[in-house]
Write a protein that holds these residues in place. Structure first.
Motif, PDB file in Angstrom:
ATOM      1  N   GLU A  16       0.889  -1.394   0.071  1.00  0.00           N
ATOM      2  CA  GLU A  16      -0.085  -0.064   0.100  1.00  0.00           C
ATOM      3  C   GLU A  16       0.937   1.102   0.092  1.00  0.00           C
ATOM      4  N   SER A  17       1.989   1.157   0.834  1.00  0.00           N
ATOM      5  CA  SER A  17       2.695   2.417   0.715  1.00  0.00           C
ATOM      6  C   SER A  17       3.470   2.562  -0.809  1.00  0.00           C
ATOM      7  N   VAL A  18       3.756   1.408  -1.234  1.00  0.00           N
ATOM      8  CA  VAL A  18       4.277   1.496  -2.700  1.00  0.00           C
ATOM      9  C   VAL A  18       3.363   2.280  -3.816  1.00  0.00           C
ATOM     10  N   LEU A  19       2.076   1.979  -3.496  1.00  0.00           N
ATOM     11  CA  LEU A  19       1.137   2.457  -4.229  1.00  0.00           C
ATOM     12  C   LEU A  19       0.794   4.024  -4.004  1.00  0.00           C
ATOM     13  N   ALA A  20       1.059   4.532  -2.717  1.00  0.00           N
ATOM     14  CA  ALA A  20       1.020   5.889  -2.702  1.00  0.00           C
ATOM     15  C   ALA A  20       2.104   6.764  -2.876  1.00  0.00           C
ATOM     16  N   PHE A  21       3.425   6.207  -2.880  1.00  0.00           N
ATOM     17  CA  PHE A  21       4.738   6.696  -3.219  1.00  0.00           C
ATOM     18  C   PHE A  21       4.594   6.917  -4.742  1.00  0.00           C
ATOM     19  N   GLU A  22       4.013   5.904  -5.292  1.00  0.00           N
ATOM     20  CA  GLU A  22       3.743   5.777  -6.882  1.00  0.00           C
ATOM     21  C   GLU A  22       3.215   7.059  -7.394  1.00  0.00           C
ATOM     22  N   GLU A  23       1.857   7.305  -6.465  1.00  0.00           N
ATOM     23  CA  GLU A  23       1.127   8.823  -7.050  1.00  0.00           C
ATOM     24  C   GLU A  23       2.050   9.889  -6.674  1.00  0.00           C
ATOM     25  N   ALA A  24       2.825   9.914  -5.543  1.00  0.00           N
ATOM     26  CA  ALA A  24       3.483  11.036  -5.349  1.00  0.00           C
ATOM     27  C   ALA A  24       4.618  11.339  -6.420  1.00  0.00           C
ATOM     28  N   GLY A  25       5.146  10.148  -6.901  1.00  0.00           N
ATOM     29  CA  GLY A  25       6.072  10.330  -8.070  1.00  0.00           C
ATOM     30  C   GLY A  25       5.480  10.933  -9.392  1.00  0.00           C
ATOM     31  N   ARG A  26       4.497  10.489  -9.568  1.00  0.00           N
ATOM     32  CA  ARG A  26       3.549  10.801 -10.912  1.00  0.00           C
ATOM     33  C   ARG A  26       3.350  12.274 -10.691  1.00  0.00           C
ATOM     34  N   THR A  27       3.052  13.104  -9.588  1.00  0.00           N
ATOM     35  CA  THR A  27       2.910  14.424  -9.511  1.00  0.00           C
ATOM     36  C   THR A  27       3.904  15.264  -9.246  1.00  0.00           C
ATOM     37  N   LEU A  28       4.996  14.577  -8.913  1.00  0.00           N
ATOM     38  CA  LEU A  28       6.321  15.318  -8.704  1.00  0.00           C
ATOM     39  C   LEU A  28       6.175  16.038  -7.119  1.00  0.00           C
ATOM     40  N   LEU A  29       5.479  15.561  -6.163  1.00  0.00           N
ATOM     41  CA  LEU A  29       5.428  16.016  -5.140  1.00  0.00           C
ATOM     42  C   LEU A  29       6.718  16.075  -4.377  1.00  0.00           C
ATOM     43  N   PRO A  30       7.100  17.368  -4.061  1.00  0.00           N
ATOM     44  CA  PRO A  30       8.593  17.719  -3.304  1.00  0.00           C
ATOM     45  C   PRO A  30       8.209  17.281  -1.916  1.00  0.00           C
ATOM     46  N   GLY A  31       9.517  17.320  -1.476  1.00  0.00           N
ATOM     47  CA  GLY A  31       9.663  17.058  -0.052  1.00  0.00           C
ATOM     48  C   GLY A  31      10.531  15.676   0.276  1.00  0.00           C
ATOM     49  N   PRO A  32      11.090  15.606   1.594  1.00  0.00           N
ATOM     50  CA  PRO A  32      11.592  14.458   2.021  1.00  0.00           C
ATOM     51  C   PRO A  32      10.451  13.404   2.194  1.00  0.00           C
ATOM     52  N   LEU A  33       9.752  12.896   1.493  1.00  0.00           N
ATOM     53  CA  LEU A  33       8.586  11.957   1.785  1.00  0.00           C
ATOM     54  C   LEU A  33       9.113  10.671   2.321  1.00  0.00           C
ATOM     55  N   VAL A  34      10.158  10.220   1.705  1.00  0.00           N
ATOM     56  CA  VAL A  34      10.626   8.688   2.346  1.00  0.00           C
ATOM     57  C   VAL A  34      11.107   8.801   3.619  1.00  0.00           C
ATOM     58  N   ALA A  35      12.096   9.789   3.817  1.00  0.00           N
ATOM     59  CA  ALA A  35      12.651   9.992   5.117  1.00  0.00           C
ATOM     60  C   ALA A  35      11.853  10.190   6.246  1.00  0.00           C
ATOM     61  N   THR A  36      10.326  11.047   5.973  1.00  0.00           N
ATOM     62  CA  THR A  36       9.582  11.385   6.915  1.00  0.00           C
ATOM     63  C   THR A  36       8.644  10.007   7.326  1.00  0.00           C
ATOM     64  N   HIS A  37       8.583   9.179   6.116  1.00  0.00           N
ATOM     65  CA  HIS A  37       7.602   8.028   6.146  1.00  0.00           C
ATOM     66  C   HIS A  37       8.169   6.990   7.099  1.00  0.00           C
ATOM     67  N   LEU A  38       9.692   6.961   6.765  1.00  0.00           N
ATOM     68  CA  LEU A  38      10.308   5.981   7.577  1.00  0.00           C
ATOM     69  C   LEU A  38      10.525   6.234   9.106  1.00  0.00           C
ATOM     70  N   ALA A  39      10.466   7.453   9.397  1.00  0.00           N
ATOM     71  CA  ALA A  39      10.544   7.846  10.754  1.00  0.00           C
ATOM     72  C   ALA A  39       9.262   7.837  11.736  1.00  0.00           C
ATOM     73  N   ALA A  40       8.042   7.731  10.789  1.00  0.00           N
ATOM     74  CA  ALA A  40       6.865   7.569  11.629  1.00  0.00           C
ATOM     75  C   ALA A  40       6.899   6.578  12.731  1.00  0.00           C
ATOM     76  N   GLY A  41       6.585   6.715  13.971  1.00  0.00           N
ATOM     77  CA  GLY A  41       6.593   5.759  15.046  1.00  0.00           C
ATOM     78  C   GLY A  41       7.970   5.781  15.651  1.00  0.00           C
ATOM     79  N   THR A  42       8.971   6.566  15.190  1.00  0.00           N
ATOM     80  CA  THR A  42      10.103   6.905  16.088  1.00  0.00           C
ATOM     81  C   THR A  42      10.688   8.309  16.292  1.00  0.00           C
ATOM     82  N   VAL A  43      10.095   9.043  15.363  1.00  0.00           N
ATOM     83  CA  VAL A  43      10.354  10.562  15.620  1.00  0.00           C
ATOM     84  C   VAL A  43       8.714  11.085  15.871  1.00  0.00           C
ATOM     85  N   PRO A  44       8.712  11.817  17.013  1.00  0.00           N
ATOM     86  CA  PRO A  44       7.417  12.520  17.263  1.00  0.00           C
ATOM     87  C   PRO A  44       6.953  13.389  16.236  1.00  0.00           C
ATOM     88  N   GLY A  45       5.710  13.577  15.775  1.00  0.00           N
ATOM     89  CA  GLY A  45       5.252  14.222  14.815  1.00  0.00           C
ATOM     90  C   GLY A  45       5.389  13.849  13.337  1.00  0.00           C
TER      91      GLY A  45
END
Length: 291
Positions: free
Chosen positions: A70-99
């Motif tokens: 499911e994460s792959v499907l969401a990130f595929e859409e992000a790549g399709r629209t050129l969504l900027p930002g550290p998406l991967v880093a923030t996604h991987l930090a969920a649960g370990t970095v508050p916020g």
């Protein structure tokens, strides 16, 4: 192995596409280019509220409780629209970095000697001491170079491949649309054999990469992930280049999004390791298997 998406996965993909079309359409893309290096915090929080960063976080921890496919499907859409930002880093930090899961905290990560969006990050994972700003080829991805290297998370490799897949898909769509509507000598340019071949090759590369990325999302096997990354990189970079060929000089203009897909694809090839690292890792995995 079945690659048919479930109804829930189709709904998830559609929901992410609808959100991004509403919040990061062509107008917002142009605005982001006019203000390079500025991250839209409101959009980031909206992504968090929609569960983008917490897709793989267990429900008991406030997440969505889904998996890597499911994460792959969401990130595929992000790549399709050129969504900027550290998406991967923030996604991987969920649960370990508050916020991070809610989008309140922007997380950057050191990898392969580079850091994306360092100056906009609230938290940086890894040692960014001595970071030096670089002039990024992609105006929507500010970069810093840092000394040393950091071990690469295979999930980061796969999610980057998913973004590359989304970019390749969009390039293929743009090429086909232009080939159908642009006329030369009284007929659509898509009727010419050279254009047909370019579009067909783009489609083959994209669908081959899609099968590899989706398979790697199911198996989570390191060899599958690195193979998917190599195929997705090729599909994204060559797809954008071929799409530029279909469009001619129009594709290089700032008014058109296509050149941004090529530049983003180039930058992604250096994220979470690079092609050489994936080739070495894949070779090591294959050589370790019994004959």
């Amino acid at each position: 192995m079945r690659f048919q998406l479930t109804e829930d996965q189709i709904a998830l993909r559609g929901g992410v596409r609808e959100l991004l079309a509403r919040r990061f359409g062509p107008q917002q893309l142009r605005a982001a280019i006019d203000e390079p290096g500025r991250l839209d915090r409101a959009l980031w929080r909206e992504l968090g509220a929609a569960g983008f960063f917490a897709l793989r976080l267990p429900e008991a921890q406030g997440g969505v409780g889904l998996g890597l496919p499911e994460s792959v499907l969401a990130f595929e859409e992000a790549g399709r629209t050129l969504l900027p930002g550290p998406l991967v880093a923030t996604h991987l930090a969920a649960g370990t970095v508050p916020g991070a899961a809610t989008g309140e905290t922007v997380v950057a990560a050191v990898g392969n000697g580079l850091v994306e969006w360092l100056e906009q990050a609230d938290v940086v994972r890894g040692d960014a001491a001595g970071a030096v700003p670089l002039r990024s080829v992609d105006p929507l991805t500010p970069l810093h170079r840092v000394p040393g290297a950091v071990a690469v998370d295979p999930v980061a490799v796969l999610l980057t491949a998913a973004e590359q897949l989304g970019g390749a898909t969009r390039a293929c769509e743009l090429a086909v649309q232009h080939a159908r509507t642009r006329e030369q000598f009284g007929q659509p340019i898509g009727a010419f054999q050279a254009i047909k071949h370019l579009c067909a090759e783009m489609l083959v590369r994209t669908e081959t990469a899609r099968a590899a990325v989706y398979a790697a999302a199911v198996t989570a096997d390191p060899a599958d992930i690195h193979a998917a990354r190599l195929l997705a990189d090729e599909a994204a970079v060559r797809g954008a280049r071929d799409c530029l060929q279909v469009h001619g000089g129009m594709g290089f203009t700032w008014e058109f999004e296509l050149h941004l897909h090529l530049k983003r694809a180039w930058v992604r090839t250096h994220r979470a390791g690079d092609a050489t690292e994936s080739e070495e890792s894949l070779a090591a995995e294959l050589l370790a298997q019994p004959i």
